[in-house]
Design a protein around this motif. Structure first.
Motif, mmCIF file in Angstrom:
data_model
loop_
_atom_site.group_PDB
_atom_site.id
_atom_site.type_symbol
_atom_site.label_atom_id
_atom_site.label_comp_id
_atom_site.label_asym_id
_atom_site.label_seq_id
_atom_site.Cartn_x
_atom_site.Cartn_y
_atom_site.Cartn_z
ATOM 1 N N ASN A 473 0.820 -1.212 0.000
ATOM 2 C CA ASN A 473 0.000 0.000 0.000
ATOM 3 C C ASN A 473 0.855 1.265 0.000
ATOM 4 O OD1 ASN A 473 1.054 -0.258 2.509
ATOM 5 N ND2 ASN A 473 -0.902 -0.293 3.623
ATOM 6 N N HIS A 492 -2.755 4.816 1.391
ATOM 7 C CA HIS A 492 -3.707 3.742 1.091
ATOM 8 C C HIS A 492 -3.745 2.737 2.240
ATOM 9 C CE1 HIS A 492 -4.918 4.519 -3.074
ATOM 10 N NE2 HIS A 492 -3.702 4.999 -3.274
ATOM 11 N N ASN A 493 -4.964 2.233 2.512
ATOM 12 C CA ASN A 493 -5.145 1.206 3.545
ATOM 13 C C ASN A 493 -5.148 -0.202 2.939
ATOM 14 O OD1 ASN A 493 -5.372 3.123 5.619
ATOM 15 N ND2 ASN A 493 -7.539 3.444 5.139
ATOM 16 N N GLY A 494 -5.317 -0.292 1.646
ATOM 17 C CA GLY A 494 -5.274 -1.582 0.954
ATOM 18 C C GLY A 494 -4.216 -1.553 -0.124
ATOM 19 N N LYS A 495 -4.094 -2.667 -0.825
ATOM 20 C CA LYS A 495 -3.076 -2.770 -1.864
ATOM 21 C C LYS A 495 -3.404 -1.825 -3.011
ATOM 22 C CE LYS A 495 -1.554 -7.494 -1.000
ATOM 23 N NZ LYS A 495 -1.395 -8.850 -1.578
ATOM 24 N N ASP A 514 -8.822 -0.492 -1.323
ATOM 25 C CA ASP A 514 -9.525 0.145 -0.212
ATOM 26 C C ASP A 514 -10.593 1.121 -0.682
ATOM 27 O OD1 ASP A 514 -7.813 1.897 -1.339
ATOM 28 O OD2 ASP A 514 -6.867 2.578 0.528
ATOM 29 N N LYS A 534 -15.703 3.214 -0.179
ATOM 30 C CA LYS A 534 -15.253 1.964 0.434
ATOM 31 C C LYS A 534 -15.981 0.737 -0.103
ATOM 32 C CE LYS A 534 -13.587 3.973 4.743
ATOM 33 N NZ LYS A 534 -13.650 3.941 6.212
ATOM 34 N N SER A 537 -13.867 -1.785 -4.887
ATOM 35 C CA SER A 537 -12.436 -2.097 -4.966
ATOM 36 C C SER A 537 -11.985 -1.764 -6.382
ATOM 37 C CB SER A 537 -12.186 -3.581 -4.679
ATOM 38 O OG SER A 537 -12.549 -3.891 -3.362
#
Length: 1223
Positions: A473, A492-495, A514, A534, A537
């Motif tokens: 991330n 970023h909190n996700g990939k 995210d 959110k 994706s």
């Protein structure tokens, strides 16, 4: 609708999972599936034409081409039902003729399809769960018959028609080999052999009644008229299913032989001389017909070549061959593999090269990707495309000439790739590291690595001075020139799934799982705007050329337009997920890729209506990346199906979009200095070689010229002489000719006179003959009238007898025909063959007859002309008589012709009768032969059973003997084992000694090097001391001169100041102090290092002495045990001497004999006692010598260490300040 049109232009890739995935359309054109299309590809001109798949299909399953090469059948898997689409290949664009489906089936796919020999019928095999075979008349979309292929629901892999009969179909599968015959609307099975033990993967028809099948264990089975005729194992030898007499030893060896590892036979291809079959990984076997009992002989293996670009070249030889095809002229064989590659070979070259060891296929096209493509990138200065894939490869393509420029495989999987704008470098994200690579002229070579593991996204900036790489991330931005990490973008909190640079490289846009789309300032490393959803994706993001508008697609099935962190517009995708998005450099076109493999094009600004787009079928898997070329001429797409596709962008009229300016691509390439020098060296060598060859050729030419000149001189002289001879002969011949001419004139005048006399005589003779002939003619006329009457009576009798005989024959043969109708039905196939042969023979006979008639016609016409000439000479009454005679002759010929015709009809009928009788006898003979073969086979089975019982008895006896032998061998094996263990221990001890010696040698060399270094430092320090002493001497001299001004303070002050300014400076003082501190630190460091080295050496010395002490103790213990054994032997010898003495005394032998025996016994005892001691003494001497050498070495090392310590102590200390002045 949108005015933007994307046309399929070119595709790189092959669908390896499609059954029968490669065909020949003609000698230069092939057909294969790629993506969700079928490609018609010209091998010579390299053009492609596309046959797109159906819109809502789930992918192609099987292909089939008609025998007349006019139609292509495509089986497609559907969400509700499977369909078969038939295309007409002659028309462009390809016309869809029919769509076939079976509404009653629950299966969603057809696993195999095939056309009939006349291309009018189609058979298809459905998949699980029913495994139903359907027989169509496809032009009328009429189902002629349907049958469940196997009652046990075993998988069926292939169905095919008999090449000569539309009504016979073969089906093979797991435990299935069945022949079906279409009779009266039903498919009936005609063979009932049990083949449960075999798994037939493929089959091919070799003739009208022969089928060859291949299994998953590498076995070939030949079936003739439904019976197993011949078997052959690819690993072993052929076994003919005929009567063969072999010895008992051979049979016992064959039963006891170990089985070899099996191979899969996935494809079989029949041709005129035999057949080809796949024989395991990377190999094709060629079989040819032979006239013996083996039927077919294996005479050549063809292999797939090694891939030189791979890190393991032998991996290419492990590919499984899935399909084979033969060109119409049987010149070329084409194969496809499970790694999506196409190979070819000329069949004639494979047959000719029988003496060579290996024959290899050649690549038909470029080497394509064999796994999902994960990365796609282009550059500005060159027409290059870079792709990377999970097949561990990186490939560079050229989209101008549609070729593969560079290709290399690595050990790790490649997840992402980016091309530098110059086209000279590539950035590749592997599973272990991120690597920056040079694109050389013939290689892809890494020159810098970055510790970014599993980089799924990377991109160069448009200027090429920066590049961004995603690590989970976090986005890292590096400098291309210094390779420094300029900044890290965290938020970023996700990939992170996708990144995009702005045109001026000031901004970077990213999206992730995210649900966040961030806009970053690449110079400051700060986030400028954000848009977070959110529930979505995101998969891909694109940035408009003005850097103000962002387009993003994700899992919520819509296309989002974002500006200033806000959603401006959202376009739904209508029940499909967008997986990729790209915008043109002009900003007027937008393209999206979907999860079902299709491409959608739409104009920008985005339409208000959701259906204003064009959709094109392209791939058979989700689209992973989309890129538009810098000139907006092509759209590039990659997918999980392993295909790279080029789309030509045009307007609705089909015209290409106008370019703003014509771009000239760079032609520079990279090459390493070593490669260039090597190439230059090779060029120089070749030039020198060329010069040498030139000189040699010139010399040879000069020699040849000299030889030819000499020959020319000889020939000219010879020709001059011959010409003179010919002139003389010519003159002589002319004189002879004149003489002959005179003689000839005299002879001709005589002949003319003679001929005139003979003519007169002939005229008189002919007149007499004419009178005689007229009399004969009168007689013949009367005779012919009588004969005519007699022939008419005979003809009448013959007609009556013929009618009666015909009636009798018809009654007889009608009864006979009723009896033989059943037999004729059985022999119908053979009768067809005979009929064809008869027609061929008839045609040849007719041609021969026509030729004979023509010859006779010419002959009789010639004779007729001669007779006409003769008749012209005959005048008057002879002409009238000739006319009458000719009319009578015609009547006679007509009668004779009628008689001949009647005779011919009679002969034909007799011939038919004889042929039918021969057929009956042949059938009886065949039945008798089959009965005899059945009896022979039963007899053979009985003999084999008897031999099997005898072999079992032999086996029991042999097992018992083997057990007895094992019992005898066991103690010997134990002794051998103990001796081996003892030898291993001694070898280990010797190895340990060697290691210790090598370690000591290393330590010695290391110490010598250190000693040399200390000597060099000592010389430097002494030089420094000498320099300092010289300076001090000069200072003392100057001070002594200053003392002379002791009475004059002003001059003294000036001289002292000059002295100070001359020798002392502030920087010097600081430098001296700093240098002194550095010297002290260096001295301390070296002292500490030497002390540590001394400690380690002392420890090693103690350890070595301990080991040597243990060895000497062990040797002493062995000596003690040996001395004990010697003492015991002495005691035994003493006892034996006493016994001998007692025996001699009892026997009363003389003293002399006793002395002799005692001397002999003493000598023997001395030898027996001396030999082990000598042996042991030698070992002890060797051990003592080794120990002494090691002690000397240790002593030398100690002396060396002490000398080095002494040198360190005596080393002069660095002085921080000058000594005090003395007055």
């Amino acid at each position: 609708m949108s005015v933007i049109v994307a046309q399929s232009h070119y595709i790189f890739g092959l669908r390896a999972t499609v059954v029968n995935n490669v065909f020949f359309f003609d000698e230069q054109t092939i057909i294969f599936p790629s993506g969700n299309n079928c490609i018609k590809y010209n091998v010579d001109q390299k053009w492609q034409k596309f046959i797109p798949g159906s819109e809502k299909s789930l992918g192609m399953q099987a292909l089939a081409i008609s025998p007349n090469r006019r139609y292509l059948a495509v089986s497609e898997k559907g969400p509700e039902k499977a369909t078969i689409t038939i295309y007409e290949l002659a028309s462009v664009p390809f016309k869809k003729r029919k769509v076939l489906s079976a509404p009653d089936l629950t299966a969603h796919e057809f696993v195999s399809i095939a056309f009939s020999p006349d291309s009018k019928y189609l058979v298809a095999q459905s998949g699980a769960p029913e495994w139903t075979m359907i027989f169509w008349m496809w032009e009328k979309q009429k189902v002629m018959a349907a049958v469940k292929t196997d009652s046990l629901n075993n998988p069926i892999y292939q169905v095919s028609f008999n090449p000569q009969d539309n009504t016979i179909i073969c089906a093979t599968g797991r435990g299935v080999f069945k022949l079906f015959h279409y009779i009266e609307g039903n498919l009936k099975q005609t063979n009932f052999q049990k083949v449960d033990s075999h798994n037939f993967l493929c089959h091919a028809w070799l003739s009208e009644n022969r089928v060859i099948c291949g299994t998953d264990t590498g076995k070939l089975c030949l079936w003739e008229s439904g019976d197993l005729r011949w078997e052959h194992s690819i690993n072993g030898k052929a076994v003919a299913k005929e009567m063969e007499k072999s010895s008992e030893n051979e049979r016992s060896l064959s039963t006891l032989g170990a089985s070899q590892p099996s191979v899969r036979i996935n494809a079989i291809l029949a041709y005129s001389k035999g057949f080809l079959c796949s024989a395991g990984p990377g190999r094709v076997c060629m079989f040819e017909k032979v006239e013996d009992k083996e039927l077919y002989k294996r005479n050549r293996d063809i292999k797939i070549p090694q891939d030189e670009h791979s890190n393991d070249p032998s991996q290419s030889e492990l590919q499984e061959i899935t399909c084979m095809s033969l060109s119409p002229s049987e010149e070329t064989v084409l194969i496809s593999t499970n790694k999506s590659q196409l190979y070819t070979i000329a069949l004639s070259s494979a047959e000719i090269s029988k003496g060579e060891d290996d024959v290899h296929f050649e690549y038909l096209t470029e080497q394509w990707h064999s796994a999902p493509i994960t990365g796609l990138s282009i550059c500005i200065r060159k027409p290059l495309i870079a792709t990377c894939s999970l097949d561990h490869s990186v490939r560079i393509w050229n989209y101008e000439n549609n070729s593969l420029e560079l290709y290399k495989e690595y050990q790790e999987e490649a997840y992402s790739v980016s091309l530098h704008p110059s086209g000279l470098y590539a950035l590749v994200g592997f599973s272990d590291k991120l690597r920056l690579m040079n694109l050389l002229i013939d290689d892809i070579r890494p020159f810098k690595e970055f510790t970014v593991r599993g980089c799924r996204e990377c991109a160069f900036s448009h200027g090429g001075h920066l590049f961004a790489a995603v690590n989970g991330n976090v986005i890292h931005i590096y400098s291309t020139t210094t390779f420094e990490n300029v900044t890290n973008l965290k938020g970023h909190n996700g990939k992170v799934r996708s990144i995009a640079w702005s045109t001026d490289d000031s901004k970077l846009v990213s999206c992730g799982l995210d649900g966040a789309v961030y806009e970053w300032n690449s110079l400051l490393g700060k986030r400028e705007s954000e848009c977070v959803l959110k529930s979505c994706s995101y998969n891909s993001v694109a940035l408009a050329p003005d850097s103000k508008t962002i387009f993003a697609v994700g899992s919520d099935q819509s296309l989002k337009e974002i500006s200033d962190g806000q959603f401006v517009r959202e376009v739904p995708s209508l029940d499909v997920t967008y997986t990729a998005v790209a915008i043109s450099h002009s900003g007027r076109m937008l393209f999206t890729g979907t999860s079902n493999g299709s491409i959608r094009s739409m104009k920008y600004p985005l339409p208000l209506a959701s259906k204003e787009f064009n959709e094109y079928q392209g791939h058979a898997g989700p689209v992973t990346r989309l890129v538009v070329t810098p000139d907006d001429q092509y759209l590039l797409s990659i997918s999980e199906d392993g295909c790279l596709m080029l789309w030509k962008i045009s307007d609705k009229e089909g015209r290409g979009l106008k370019r703003d300016k014509e771009v000239s691509y760079a032609e520079e390439v990279l090459i390493t200095r070593s490669d260039l020098e090597e190439k230059n060296q090779v060029m120089l060598e070749l030039k020198t070689r060329v010069e040498e060859l030139k000189m040699e050729n010139e010399y040879q030419l000069r020699l040849k010229d000299m030889n030819y000149n000499e020959k020319l001189k000889e020939l000219t002289e010879k020709f001059i002489q011959e010409m003179e001879v010919l002139k003389t002969t010519n003159q002589m011949l002319k004189a002879d000719a004149e003489k002959q001419e005179l003689r000839h004139q005299d002879e001709t005048s005589e002949l003319i006179e003679k001929q005139s006399r003979e003519m007169q005589d002939l005229e008189t003779a002919n007149n007499q003959k004419l009178l005689l002939e007229y009399e004969k003619y009168q007689e013949l006329h009367v005779k012919s009238q009588r004969m005519q009457e007699e022939y008419e009576r005979q003809l009448h009798d013959l007609e009556e007898s013929k009618t009666q005989a015909l009636e009798e024959l018809t009654e007889y043969y009608e009864a006979k025909l009723q009896e033989k109708t059943s037999q004729l039905q059985l022999t119908q196939d053979e009768a067809r063959q005979h009929l064809r042969e008869f027609e061929e023979t008839k045609k040849q006979i007719e041609e021969d007859g026509d030729r004979e008639i023509q010859d006779m016609k010419i002959k009789y016409e010639r004779r007729l002309r001669e007779e006409k000439e003769a008749s012209l000479r005959l005048k008057g009454e002879s002409g009238i008589m000739r006319k009458k005679f000719s009319s009578l002759q015609k009547d006679i010929e007509e009668r004779t012709a009628d008689i001949e015709r009647m005779k011919m009809e009679q002969q034909k009928l007799q011939g038919v009768i004889k042929s039918l009788e021969k057929d009956i006898q042949g059938l009886k003979r065949e039945i008798q032969e089959r009965d005899e073969t059945i009896q022979d086979k039963e007899k053979r089975i009985y003999d084999l059973k008897k031999k099997n019982q005898e072999l079992e008895k032999f086996k029991f006896v042999l097992d018992y003997k083997i057990k007895e032998l094992k019992k005898q061998i066991e103690p010997r094996e134990n002794e051998i084992k103990e001796m081996k263990e003892q030898i291993q221990e001694m070898e280990a001890e010797l190895e340990r000694f060697h290691k210790q010696n090598t370690q000591l040698d290393l330590n010695i060399t290391e110490l010598k090097q250190k000693l040399k270094a200390t000597d060099r430092e000592m010389h430097k320090e002494r030089q420094k001391v000498r320099d300092v002493e010289a300076v001090v001497k000069r200072i003392k001299t100057d001070i002594h001169n200053c003392v002379g001004f002791i009475q004059e303070p002003k001059k003294l002050k000036d001289s002292i100041r000059d002295l100070y300014s001359k020798y002392v400076q502030d920087s010097d003082v600081a430098e001296i102090v700093g240098v002194d501190a550095d010297i002290q630190r260096e001295y301390a460091k070296q002292r500490e290092h030497l002390e540590r080295s001394l400690n380690t050496l002392q420890k090693k010395l103690a350890k070595d002495s301990e080991i040597h002490r243990a060895d000497t103790v062990r040797v002493m213990q062995e000596n003690v045990t040996l001395i004990k054994e010697i003492n015991e032997l002495r005691r035994e010898l003493k006892v034996s001497r006493n016994k001998v003495h007692d025996l001699e005394a009892a026997l009363g032998l003389s003293r002399k004999n006793r002395k002799t025996s005692l001397a002999d016994s003493r000598a023997f005892s001395a030898d027996s006692q001396r030999s082990p001691q000598i042996l042991r003494l030698n070992i002890e001497e060797e051990t003592a010598r080794i120990a002494e050498m090691q002690k000397l070495e240790i002593k030398r090392l100690r002396d060396l260490i002490q000398s080095q310590e002494h040198a360190q102590v005596t080393r002069p200390l660095s002085v921080g300040k000058l000594p005090a002045l003395t007055t």
